[in-house]
Design a protein around this motif. Structure first.
Motif, mmCIF file in Angstrom:
data_model
loop_
_atom_site.group_PDB
_atom_site.id
_atom_site.type_symbol
_atom_site.label_atom_id
_atom_site.label_comp_id
_atom_site.label_asym_id
_atom_site.label_seq_id
_atom_site.Cartn_x
_atom_site.Cartn_y
_atom_site.Cartn_z
ATOM 1 N N LEU A 153 45.436 27.758 35.334
ATOM 2 C CA LEU A 153 44.666 29.000 35.331
ATOM 3 C C LEU A 153 43.911 29.148 34.012
ATOM 4 O O LEU A 153 42.710 29.414 33.998
ATOM 5 C CB LEU A 153 45.585 30.204 35.544
ATOM 6 N N MET A 154 44.613 28.962 32.899
ATOM 7 C CA MET A 154 43.972 29.123 31.591
ATOM 8 C C MET A 154 42.925 28.045 31.343
ATOM 9 O O MET A 154 41.888 28.324 30.733
ATOM 10 C CB MET A 154 45.023 29.142 30.477
ATOM 11 N N ASP A 155 43.160 26.826 31.817
ATOM 12 C CA ASP A 155 42.147 25.773 31.700
ATOM 13 C C ASP A 155 40.857 26.202 32.397
ATOM 14 O O ASP A 155 39.756 25.902 31.935
ATOM 15 C CB ASP A 155 42.629 24.457 32.323
ATOM 16 N N GLU A 156 41.018 26.927 33.493
ATOM 17 C CA GLU A 156 39.865 27.384 34.271
ATOM 18 C C GLU A 156 39.199 28.610 33.644
ATOM 19 O O GLU A 156 37.980 28.640 33.479
ATOM 20 C CB GLU A 156 40.306 27.731 35.700
ATOM 21 N N ILE A 157 40.001 29.610 33.275
ATOM 22 C CA ILE A 157 39.389 30.888 32.892
ATOM 23 C C ILE A 157 39.120 31.050 31.405
ATOM 24 O O ILE A 157 38.244 31.823 31.024
ATOM 25 C CB ILE A 157 40.213 32.093 33.408
ATOM 26 N N PHE A 158 39.854 30.329 30.544
ATOM 27 C CA PHE A 158 39.666 30.551 29.115
ATOM 28 C C PHE A 158 38.252 30.209 28.635
ATOM 29 O O PHE A 158 37.661 30.993 27.884
ATOM 30 C CB PHE A 158 40.729 29.810 28.290
ATOM 31 N N PRO A 159 37.680 29.088 29.064
ATOM 32 C CA PRO A 159 36.297 28.811 28.623
ATOM 33 C C PRO A 159 35.315 29.904 29.060
ATOM 34 O O PRO A 159 34.406 30.260 28.305
ATOM 35 C CB PRO A 159 35.965 27.472 29.287
ATOM 36 N N GLN A 160 35.519 30.468 30.246
ATOM 37 C CA GLN A 160 34.654 31.561 30.721
ATOM 38 C C GLN A 160 34.859 32.814 29.886
ATOM 39 O O GLN A 160 33.920 33.549 29.607
ATOM 40 C CB GLN A 160 34.932 31.870 32.196
ATOM 41 N N HIS A 161 36.099 33.043 29.490
ATOM 42 C CA HIS A 161 36.426 34.204 28.659
ATOM 43 C C HIS A 161 35.740 34.079 27.291
ATOM 44 O O HIS A 161 35.202 35.059 26.778
ATOM 45 C CB HIS A 161 37.946 34.323 28.499
ATOM 46 N N VAL A 162 35.765 32.890 26.733
ATOM 47 C CA VAL A 162 35.116 32.660 25.433
ATOM 48 C C VAL A 162 33.620 32.973 25.536
ATOM 49 O O VAL A 162 33.044 33.606 24.644
ATOM 50 C CB VAL A 162 35.348 31.207 24.956
ATOM 51 N N ILE A 163 32.996 32.571 26.636
ATOM 52 C CA ILE A 163 31.569 32.861 26.847
ATOM 53 C C ILE A 163 31.350 34.369 26.935
ATOM 54 O O ILE A 163 30.420 34.919 26.335
ATOM 55 C CB ILE A 163 31.048 32.139 28.115
#
Length: 143
Positions: free
Chosen positions: A102-112
């Motif tokens: 989940l974090m691999d998927e959503i963390f990069p989007q969160h950073v953006i």
């Protein structure tokens, strides 16, 4: 305007900015079925396993709340509790493979998404903001 009026205005602006940032984060993580506190715990654990007793201090919530949040994340299969082999009194919160995926998927989007908040500032502006807010925060803590 006098100094006192400007100080009061600064407090209002800081609080409103904080609320606006929290709302961006709330909406962002809600897309993944999480609340901001759950996301904060997952974000911390994404960097490495943590003793449950220390999570609250790192993300600024009470120990009772941390137990509840870890329970909820366990129910969602994102986190598991794991005993410390060296000290049976210490229990670690650990991301499961589902939590890591989940974090691999959503963390990069969160950073953006967080980056969008700071679009109008360059690196110097961001660093100056950090420095000034830390200064104000440390002073407030000392009062």
């Amino acid at each position: 305007m006098d100094l006192a009026s400007e100080e009061l205005k600064a407090v209002t602006i800081i609080l409103r900015a904080s609320q606006a940032i929290q709302e961006v984060i709330r909406k962002d993580v809600a897309n993944y079925g999480l609340n901001p506190t759950e996301f904060s715990v997952l974000e911390l654990l994404y960097k490495g396993d943590q003793p449950i007793q220390k999570i609250g201090k790192k993300i600024l919530i009470s120990s009772g709340s941390i137990t509840y949040v870890v329970d909820k994340l366990e129910q969602k299969k994102y986190v598991k509790r794991q005993g410390c082999p060296g000290d049976r009194r210490v229990i670690y919160a650990v991301l499961t493979s589902e939590g890591k995926a989940l974090m691999d998927e959503i963390f990069p989007q969160h950073v953006i998404k967080i980056g969008q908040i700071f679009t109008d500032l360059n690196l110097d502006g961001i660093n100056q903001t950090i420095k000034l807010l830390k200064k104000v925060g440390y002073r407030a803590k000392s009062i």
